[in-house]
Design a protein around this motif. Structure first.
Motif, PDB file in Angstrom:
ATOM      1  N   GLU A 264      -8.421  13.633  11.442  1.00 51.37           N
ATOM      2  CA  GLU A 264      -8.350  13.145  10.058  1.00 51.37           C
ATOM      3  C   GLU A 264      -9.561  13.548   9.227  1.00 51.37           C
ATOM      4  N   GLY A 265     -10.410  14.399   9.762  1.00 51.69           N
ATOM      5  CA  GLY A 265     -11.595  14.807   9.026  1.00 51.69           C
ATOM      6  C   GLY A 265     -11.248  15.720   7.853  1.00 51.69           C
ATOM      7  N   PRO A 266     -12.205  15.900   6.945  1.00 48.12           N
ATOM      8  CA  PRO A 266     -11.978  16.727   5.752  1.00 48.12           C
ATOM      9  C   PRO A 266     -11.605  18.166   6.120  1.00 48.12           C
ATOM     10  N   ILE A 267     -10.518  18.649   5.552  1.00 48.00           N
ATOM     11  CA  ILE A 267      -9.999  19.987   5.837  1.00 48.00           C
ATOM     12  C   ILE A 267     -10.806  21.043   5.097  1.00 48.00           C
ATOM     13  N   ILE A 268     -11.242  22.071   5.813  1.00 49.05           N
ATOM     14  CA  ILE A 268     -11.992  23.170   5.178  1.00 49.05           C
ATOM     15  C   ILE A 268     -11.060  24.335   4.877  1.00 49.05           C
ATOM     16  N   ASP A 269     -10.257  24.734   5.851  1.00 50.06           N
ATOM     17  CA  ASP A 269      -9.358  25.872   5.638  1.00 50.06           C
ATOM     18  C   ASP A 269      -8.107  25.712   6.494  1.00 50.06           C
ATOM     19  N   GLN A 270      -7.026  26.328   6.016  1.00 48.86           N
ATOM     20  CA  GLN A 270      -5.754  26.315   6.744  1.00 48.86           C
ATOM     21  C   GLN A 270      -5.075  27.645   6.535  1.00 48.86           C
ATOM     22  N   ASP A 271      -4.305  28.044   7.504  1.00 46.88           N
ATOM     23  CA  ASP A 271      -3.474  29.229   7.313  1.00 46.88           C
ATOM     24  C   ASP A 271      -2.244  29.103   8.212  1.00 46.88           C
ATOM     25  N   VAL A 272      -1.242  29.902   7.918  1.00 45.06           N
ATOM     26  CA  VAL A 272       0.005  29.871   8.686  1.00 45.06           C
ATOM     27  C   VAL A 272       0.462  31.291   8.997  1.00 45.06           C
ATOM     28  N   THR A 273       1.351  31.401   9.965  1.00 45.05           N
ATOM     29  CA  THR A 273       1.999  32.670  10.286  1.00 45.05           C
ATOM     30  C   THR A 273       3.489  32.408  10.400  1.00 45.05           C
ATOM     31  N   ARG A 274       4.273  33.365   9.930  1.00 42.51           N
ATOM     32  CA  ARG A 274       5.724  33.226   9.978  1.00 42.51           C
ATOM     33  C   ARG A 274       6.223  33.467  11.398  1.00 42.51           C
ATOM     34  N   ILE A 275       7.118  32.617  11.851  1.00 41.45           N
ATOM     35  CA  ILE A 275       7.726  32.800  13.165  1.00 41.45           C
ATOM     36  C   ILE A 275       9.242  32.742  13.007  1.00 41.45           C
ATOM     37  N   ASN A 276       9.959  32.973  14.083  1.00 40.00           N
ATOM     38  CA  ASN A 276      11.413  32.787  14.021  1.00 40.00           C
ATOM     39  C   ASN A 276      11.927  32.221  15.347  1.00 40.00           C
ATOM     40  N   HIS A 277      13.235  32.097  15.426  1.00 41.10           N
ATOM     41  CA  HIS A 277      13.824  31.438  16.596  1.00 41.10           C
ATOM     42  C   HIS A 277      13.522  32.155  17.909  1.00 41.10           C
ATOM     43  N   ARG A 278      13.144  33.442  17.855  1.00 44.20           N
ATOM     44  CA  ARG A 278      12.896  34.186  19.098  1.00 44.20           C
ATOM     45  C   ARG A 278      11.614  33.738  19.798  1.00 44.20           C
ATOM     46  N   TYR A 279      10.705  33.107  19.057  1.00 43.82           N
ATOM     47  CA  TYR A 279       9.424  32.705  19.649  1.00 43.82           C
ATOM     48  C   TYR A 279       9.620  31.490  20.538  1.00 43.82           C
ATOM     49  N   ASN A 280       9.282  31.604  21.803  1.00 41.51           N
ATOM     50  CA  ASN A 280       9.281  30.412  22.656  1.00 41.51           C
ATOM     51  C   ASN A 280       7.890  29.748  22.600  1.00 41.51           C
ATOM     52  N   VAL A 281       7.738  28.667  23.348  1.00 45.91           N
ATOM     53  CA  VAL A 281       6.481  27.914  23.241  1.00 45.91           C
ATOM     54  C   VAL A 281       5.270  28.794  23.574  1.00 45.91           C
ATOM     55  N   GLN A 282       5.430  29.662  24.584  1.00 43.27           N
ATOM     56  CA  GLN A 282       4.314  30.558  24.945  1.00 43.27           C
ATOM     57  C   GLN A 282       3.985  31.512  23.795  1.00 43.27           C
TER      58      GLN A 282
END
Lengths: 283, 283, 283, 283
Positions: A227-245
């Motif tokens: 819950e600490g103050p957020i400095i930076d965030q980013d995301v990457t696009r995935i799809n259904h082919r990605y398993n947990v690994q």
């Protein structure tokens, strides 16, 4: 490149603050190289505004003392940094090496203008990499007593005059006591796009929910986990082919760059934490 | 461009399924234009795999009947679409017009190959825009009886043979009864990056948490609010300067394109919903 | 929300400029709401630095005259805007409607705080949409004489006191004479990621080169085609499945939002054009 | 995880090809784990279509020979890979270490399923890092004779049975003769978003043009410099505050991940180069 100072200043917003500070700087014939200014008026509650300022200006004799005097007299909270003094970092890491490697290599290349003075780990496997760059490596396994272990680590940090602790996938929870020694000076990387998937195994949670983007969040550590103050965030696009690994692999890349980015912003003195548990990032 | 069929097929994974289908197609001298294939083995539980297939192939006499016969005999679930038949859409909207405008204009431009057969709203303000494009506009205010109101709307949809309902910022909660008439045929846009900030006023929640990205999520509507299968998500970078109003503005742009993208994928028959409450998106 | 002024100022960088301006503002008891500051030292050539400033501050009696006097005396180039006065825009469009629709709708929703005072087109097909929003539509076909046609358009713009011309897919090349009437006041959208694929048919060029991202660029129009100062750019990921038609469709979405973003930045007085044919964007 | 084969196949598009291949696979009781299919009809010229296929399927006795026989008889170009055999990579690097570090570390972590068998450099500074991971390092300075130097390198590659050469910021231009030994087996990282800023010093060019995004491009090396088939591209947002040095720093991060991504796609046998100098990437 001339030597320069960096000033972070915060106070209640009112007429004349910026004028006051710029006057002192120009009085000493110092040129302002950069100026960031942000006023926040809380639209949720009936409070007065807060002013946040960041200045870069030429280092000039006697200016420092004059500024400190005036800022104090005017009840302005501030930090004044000499840009030529590099922040001393302790890197904490467990087994996983990706975020650790990334931060260390960016510092080595001079991309992050800081100095890594110690590596602390509860595992031995990253010793080799640290020592290849002549950085002292401290193996501190989790012992019977958490208090003793943490005191041990605090001693290491004190000895090296550590100014910033970077948790580069350090899988130990720090106690409130430990955290209180380094307020807004411990940066963690959380392996999800907070506030989604708080807690353990976020990639499995993400896979089960079927999200189409996975992310990572770098934040200051407070006593309130995740819950600490957020400095930076980013995301990457995935799809259904990605398993947990696959999500874990992709996640490592996002984690590495989001953590490194936060460290760079911090050591450039571009981050201010507000009362509202948020950050101002003058990027 | 030749006429073509699109086949979506799902069954337990085993040797020979793809071979079975491709054999029938080639037997009738139809060329496969596109083939997507996905096998999911649930690594969490000890279940057998599921196979998901999507084919595009030339429309040839008698082929349809032959395929339907064989797929049924082999216990393969399927949907066979004639690509020249456009999906009939009902757009539901309340006051806010951004997502409604975006979907409607993309359909008008032919970017989304569908037909909007009706607009349903609990407000009058979007009548003008719908009618400017000669689309029937139905004003259905929330009456005393939710059951009656929904029956009214179901009648409109039935009359227009609606195949897909798009909730373009329709601020009414649909009952389970309503949703059961259109399983995986109602698409909603949620104004946050799910599962973050579930519920009301997500932009205020995002502002209070100080996140550095805001997003939107398009999903099929199920009886479980905000928990339906996710079709698409996207985010936009923000910073501390954005107040709640700014987040709403930025959010509208993300919402519009994430909803339009989901509608396009759906009418191209590129989305399959799995048992696990997730989507396969063959994009 | 109090009334406010926005000041853009540029001059040779030297000690005391920011101090000078903030002193006048505070002298009149006006609070600074926002301050952006940028110094550019050309590291390529041996020139002195340039200072670029942007202030937002409360509107106070007599302050305007005082500022104008002082800035002029100190040889500071400036523009002072009353934030409550909306920029008057003329939208130019040919047949394609996507960028035109997007800019117009964002203005109508109040997302872009401006006023569209006229639509000019060499085609009739967008008349309906403009008039649905009660915006005067001028059909100005390309006649025998380019000079006469442009004079016709200049008259329309003069009549409506146009301050910004937005070329929303206007497929006519403007002469240097026309452009000279609106220096840094004409924004164009180019359908590629400049400087890639300059000239005609960029999507075909992109397809042939097999790029993995397509983009769009909004820029001020100068006499040098495709070479004006860039305001904003964005890209979208594509893959081998996209044919030229798909690239055009995807491209339209990027074009629309990159143009709308540039218009929003311009009317917020956040863009300054430098001598080096570049923009400072205080976003 | 069962052992599996990966088949890449290309031929003129006609009815029955997919059927032919899937029949053989199912005949041997092998399950198809993944299937990608792409048909390209050149809409620019009047040519017939080409079919591109990629299969993953279980490794079964005798299947390999049966497939090879049938594919050859039917004039289908193909490559059949045993997924358990890791691609042997030679990493070429000059002084700059970022892309080199990234590829090497991802391979070491098992994120890229390959084996780095040799590092070749015209500088000594990266020897330490390679040897820390027990990878043979060859220092091959540019000598008087380019022919001799390249023969030297070809011998090293032959000795290690290199299957893929990765130019991780290797600042030497390879001759056509060298390139002809490794067709579509040399991957380069170009420090711009091609086709923008071809040639030397792209970051300076980007700064001068004032672009708002900088990118990087990974591509196969052909005799035509900067014109080889593009595998992957990415960009990062920048603004006016970034000077040329900042662009170089930001650029290094994009370069590293775009190169690593291309290497990962290649060793997963997901990339096919078409006649049109483009790539099919089955990601």
């Amino acid at each position: 490149m001339k030597d320069k100072y960096i000033l972070l200043a915060t106070c209640s917003d009112k007429v004349g603050i910026t004028s006051l500070i710029t006057n002192i700087i120009s009085e000493y014939d110092s040129n302002i190289l950069h100026l960031d200014h942000f006023t926040e008026y809380d639209n949720a509650q009936d409070t007065e505004g807060k002013l946040y300022l960041r200045f870069e200006f030429e280092k000039v004799n006697l200016l420092k003392a004059a500024l400190e005097k005036s800022l104090s007299e005017n009840n302005i909270e501030f930090n004044l940094f000499d840009d030529s003094e590099k922040t001393k970092i302790a890197l904490f890491v467990s087994k996983e090496d990706h975020a650790f490697n990334e931060v260390l290599l960016r510092v080595q290349r001079g991309e992050i203008a800081a100095e890594i003075v110690a590596v602390v780990s509860n595992h031995e496997n990253n010793r080799h990499f640290a020592e290849a760059f002549n950085i002292p490596f401290y193996y501190v396994p989790s012992g019977d007593s958490k208090a003793l272990t943490e005191q041990n680590i605090l001693d290491i940090c004190a000895k090296h005059e550590v100014e910033l602790i970077v948790l580069a996938k350090y899988m130990q929870i720090l106690t409130d006591n430990f955290v209180s020694h380094y307020p807004n000076q411990i940066i963690n990387i959380h392996h999800s796009f907070l506030p989604s998937f708080i807690g353990a195994n976020p990639y499995k949670q993400a896979w089960e929910r079927g999200v189409k983007l996975v992310g990572a969040t770098s934040h200051y550590v407070t006593s309130d986990l995740d819950e600490g103050p957020i400095i930076d965030q980013d995301v990457t696009r995935i799809n259904h082919r990605y398993n947990v690994q696959d999500l874990r692999k992709i996640g490592r890349h996002v984690e590495s760059r989001v953590l490194a980015q936060a460290v760079e912003l911090h050591v450039q003195h571009k981050v201010i934490v507000t009362n509202g548990n948020k950050t101002i990032v003058f990027a």
